[in-house]
Design a protein around this motif. Structure first.
Motif, PDB file in Angstrom:
ATOM      1  N   ASP A  37       0.843  -1.175   0.092  1.00  0.00           N
ATOM      2  CA  ASP A  37      -0.067  -0.052  -0.086  1.00  0.00           C
ATOM      3  C   ASP A  37       0.966   1.373  -0.083  1.00  0.00           C
ATOM      4  N   CYS A  38       1.929   1.243   0.607  1.00  0.00           N
ATOM      5  CA  CYS A  38       3.058   2.304   0.587  1.00  0.00           C
ATOM      6  C   CYS A  38       3.577   2.315  -0.812  1.00  0.00           C
ATOM      7  N   GLY A  39       3.675   1.447  -1.389  1.00  0.00           N
ATOM      8  CA  GLY A  39       4.208   1.588  -2.721  1.00  0.00           C
ATOM      9  C   GLY A  39       3.193   2.231  -3.704  1.00  0.00           C
ATOM     10  N   ASN A  40       1.936   1.849  -3.450  1.00  0.00           N
ATOM     11  CA  ASN A  40       0.811   2.405  -4.149  1.00  0.00           C
ATOM     12  C   ASN A  40       0.663   3.821  -4.173  1.00  0.00           C
ATOM     13  N   ILE A  41       1.025   4.286  -2.651  1.00  0.00           N
ATOM     14  CA  ILE A  41       0.816   5.738  -2.481  1.00  0.00           C
ATOM     15  C   ILE A  41       1.969   6.487  -3.182  1.00  0.00           C
ATOM     16  N   VAL A  42       2.969   5.997  -3.175  1.00  0.00           N
ATOM     17  CA  VAL A  42       4.192   6.520  -3.818  1.00  0.00           C
ATOM     18  C   VAL A  42       3.857   6.481  -5.394  1.00  0.00           C
ATOM     19  N   ARG A  43       3.443   5.603  -5.815  1.00  0.00           N
ATOM     20  CA  ARG A  43       3.157   5.538  -7.466  1.00  0.00           C
ATOM     21  C   ARG A  43       2.329   6.498  -7.722  1.00  0.00           C
ATOM     22  N   LYS A  44       1.050   6.567  -7.129  1.00  0.00           N
ATOM     23  CA  LYS A  44       0.054   7.464  -7.116  1.00  0.00           C
ATOM     24  C   LYS A  44       0.665   9.052  -7.137  1.00  0.00           C
ATOM     25  N   ALA A  45       1.625   9.422  -6.087  1.00  0.00           N
ATOM     26  CA  ALA A  45       2.173  10.538  -5.964  1.00  0.00           C
ATOM     27  C   ALA A  45       2.823  10.858  -7.242  1.00  0.00           C
ATOM     28  N   ILE A  46       3.800   9.923  -7.717  1.00  0.00           N
ATOM     29  CA  ILE A  46       4.489  10.279  -8.996  1.00  0.00           C
ATOM     30  C   ILE A  46       3.525  10.522 -10.231  1.00  0.00           C
ATOM     31  N   GLU A  47       2.510   9.764 -10.186  1.00  0.00           N
ATOM     32  CA  GLU A  47       1.621  10.060 -11.219  1.00  0.00           C
ATOM     33  C   GLU A  47       1.187  11.508 -11.204  1.00  0.00           C
ATOM     34  N   MET A  48       0.526  11.771 -10.005  1.00  0.00           N
ATOM     35  CA  MET A  48       0.008  13.218  -9.937  1.00  0.00           C
ATOM     36  C   MET A  48       1.108  14.220 -10.215  1.00  0.00           C
ATOM     37  N   ALA A  49       2.350  14.125  -9.811  1.00  0.00           N
ATOM     38  CA  ALA A  49       3.357  15.002 -10.046  1.00  0.00           C
ATOM     39  C   ALA A  49       3.754  15.161 -11.567  1.00  0.00           C
ATOM     40  N   GLU A  50       4.053  13.777 -12.282  1.00  0.00           N
ATOM     41  CA  GLU A  50       3.882  13.972 -13.751  1.00  0.00           C
ATOM     42  C   GLU A  50       2.925  14.551 -14.499  1.00  0.00           C
TER      43      GLU A  50
END
Length: 57
Positions: A37-50
């Motif tokens: 779940d932490c990895g999914n949070i990081v992935r989502k944050a990266i998508e938002m930043a991109e």
């Protein structure tokens, strides 16, 4: 080495709510959130930043 804060607490909580792990965080803290779940949070944050970077161009 000091730990650097990259994401605000507000952003982490917003994403946690979106991904359905907010209850775990609010009851037990971040230490009880599964690493997947932490990895999914990081992935989502990266998508938002991109996405935000693309919108600026």
């Amino acid at each position: 080495m000091a730990r650097q804060k990259i994401m605000s607490e507000e952003l982490k909580m917003e994403i946690a709510k979106e991904l359905g792990v907010y209850d775990t965080v609010s009851k037990y803290g971040w230490g009880e959130v599964k690493s997947r779940d932490c990895g999914n949070i990081v992935r989502k944050a990266i998508e938002m930043a991109e996405r935000a970077l693309k919108e600026k161009q």
